[in-house]
Design a protein around this motif. Structure first.
Motif, PDB file in Angstrom:
ATOM      1  N   PHE A 232      38.383  38.885  38.107  1.00  0.00           N
ATOM      2  CA  PHE A 232      37.136  38.112  38.113  1.00  0.00           C
ATOM      3  C   PHE A 232      37.212  37.036  39.191  1.00  0.00           C
ATOM      4  N   ASN A 236      31.939  32.520  38.604  1.00  0.00           N
ATOM      5  CA  ASN A 236      31.125  33.002  37.483  1.00  0.00           C
ATOM      6  C   ASN A 236      31.646  32.417  36.180  1.00  0.00           C
ATOM      7  N   THR A 239      31.979  34.470  32.779  1.00  0.00           N
ATOM      8  CA  THR A 239      32.847  35.641  32.669  1.00  0.00           C
ATOM      9  C   THR A 239      33.483  35.706  31.282  1.00  0.00           C
ATOM     10  N   ILE A 312      33.026  41.684  38.455  1.00  0.00           N
ATOM     11  CA  ILE A 312      33.972  41.731  37.331  1.00  0.00           C
ATOM     12  C   ILE A 312      34.475  43.165  37.233  1.00  0.00           C
TER      13      ILE A 312
END
Length: 408
Positions: A232, A236, A239, A312
């Motif tokens: 990842f 973000n 996540t 992801i």
């Protein structure tokens, strides 16, 4: 040194040596160390490819078939979650975070992961809190590998030491360094941004794979019998780290590499779309998807090409090992950028117009090598809140609003 200088001159890059005699002994040593790492034939090849891209005969785009959680039968959902939780309990999952970026667009002077999104909570801390919860829930200590860049490495390491590894066991947090690649000017020449330093840029998040191997991290991961790597990116904040459902679907499908997506908000959204390019799985750049196809809709009114890439992924450790074993290289993508450079008088110039080329690799290009892959569609408001801009969409403000709505 003379052999190195001769090689540089033979490749038409002798201009970078013009200030060498003015440098101190220490500065010369550092500059020589940088020059020794340059692959001049590779740079020449990348520039030639940029100037004259090979003819491909056109591209055929097809949408990817994704899995939606809401469409799974209860038994199928339960089986996948159980499989993912089994992997976690058995200590077969490792985490890979890409954190080489700076908070420039946020107006933050430092590694983006050190940006404080909530009071007392940086992006790194928010992720560490999730990891701690997973450790407690499954009775394990998940290893966390964090990729930094030249621009963020020391500050990131210092931050984790200062903050006592954010409450995680010190031995479970590992850092490895992303490779750099020299930038070129529009004529294919190396760029000086100091009298003893070449302008360079991180080689893109695709460099994660080789960096894992070259740093020795991959060997440690394999020795620890970690089978899956959850990948990842630092911006973000929503996540869902090591999501058991995603892990389970991935492993039950015997997938090499899998991806999470969200639905595009509209045809014009500037985001890559997971799909097939000439029958090969990958990400279709928004700039390459014709507007007619970007606007094409299904019978239910949804976009045909709606699988927005969230960055992801899950990758099998042995898949990463195989890819990086023998001279593997993901394709390079070029970006025309404004690159600070030395003016003729030796002072640093901030160009008003794009003056150079940066070459990067993207990790999603590894999807083309995967024998099996799962594309899992998740809800944007639950799992996708990039922190990129100072204000407006994808900003700290928008991310905070989504965090408040998302169950912990």
């Amino acid at each position: 040194m003379n052999d190195l200088f001769d090689q540089i001159k033979e490749h038409g890059q002798g201009h970078v040596l013009q200030y060498f005699a003015e440098l101190s002994s220490a500065e010369q040593t550092l500059f020589l160390d940088q020059l020794k790492t340059i692959d001049l034939p590779q740079l020449e090849e990348l520039y030639a490819h940029h100037k004259k891209p090979p003819k491909t005969g056109g591209q055929n785009f097809q949408p990817v078939l994704s899995v939606r959680k809401s469409a799974l039968a209860p038994a199928e959902l339960s089986k996948a979650v159980q499989a993912g939780e089994d992997l976690l309990r058995q200590g077969k999952v490792g985490l890979v975070l890409v954190a080489g970026g700076q908070g420039t667009r946020l107006g933050f002077p430092g590694p983006k992961g050190c940006f404080e999104l909530l009071p007392g909570k940086t992006l790194f801390q928010l992720f560490a809190d999730q990891v701690a919860q997973l450790n407690q829930r499954y009775g394990i200590t998940i290893p966390w590998y964090i990729m930094t860049s030249d621009a963020t490495d020391q500050e990131t390491r210092d931050y984790f030491v200062r903050e006592k590894y954010l409450g995680l066991p010190k031995g479970s947090v590992h850092f490895f360094l992303q490779d750099m690649l020299p930038s070129l000017d529009l004529n294919g020449k190396l760029i000086l941004d100091a009298k003893g330093h070449l302008a360079s840029n991180p080689n893109g998040h695709g460099g994660t794979l080789l960096a894992l191997r070259n740093s020795g991290a991959l060997i440690k991961i394999q020795q620890a019998c970690i089978e899956q790597l959850f990948y990842f990116q630092v911006d973000n904040v929503l996540t869902k780290i090591a999501d058991p459902l995603f892990l389970g679907l991935h492993t039950l499908a015997s997938a090499d590499m899998s991806t999470k997506i969200v639905r595009k908000v509209d045809p014009e959204e500037r985001v890559g779309v997971v799909g097939y390019v000439n029958d090969v799985l990958g990400v279709i750049e928004y700039s390459e998807l014709p507007s007619a196809q970007a606007s094409q809709k299904n019978a239910d009114g949804s976009l045909v090409f709606n699988a927005a890439n969230t960055a992801i992924h899950i990758l099998r450790t042995d898949f990463v090992g195989k890819l990086t074993a023998k001279n593997f290289q993901l394709p390079y993508h070029v970006a025309v950028k404004k690159i600070p450079c030395l003016a003729p008088l030796g002072n640093l110039l901030q160009p008003a117009q794009p003056n150079g080329l940066k070459f990067e690799t993207f990790i999603f290009d590894a999807l083309a090598q995967a024998k099996n892959s799962v594309t899992l569609e998740v809800e944007r408001n639950e799992e996708f809140a990039p922190v990129k801009n100072a204000t407006g969409p994808d900003s700290p403000e928008s991310a905070r609003a989504l965090l408040k709505k998302t169950p912990s």
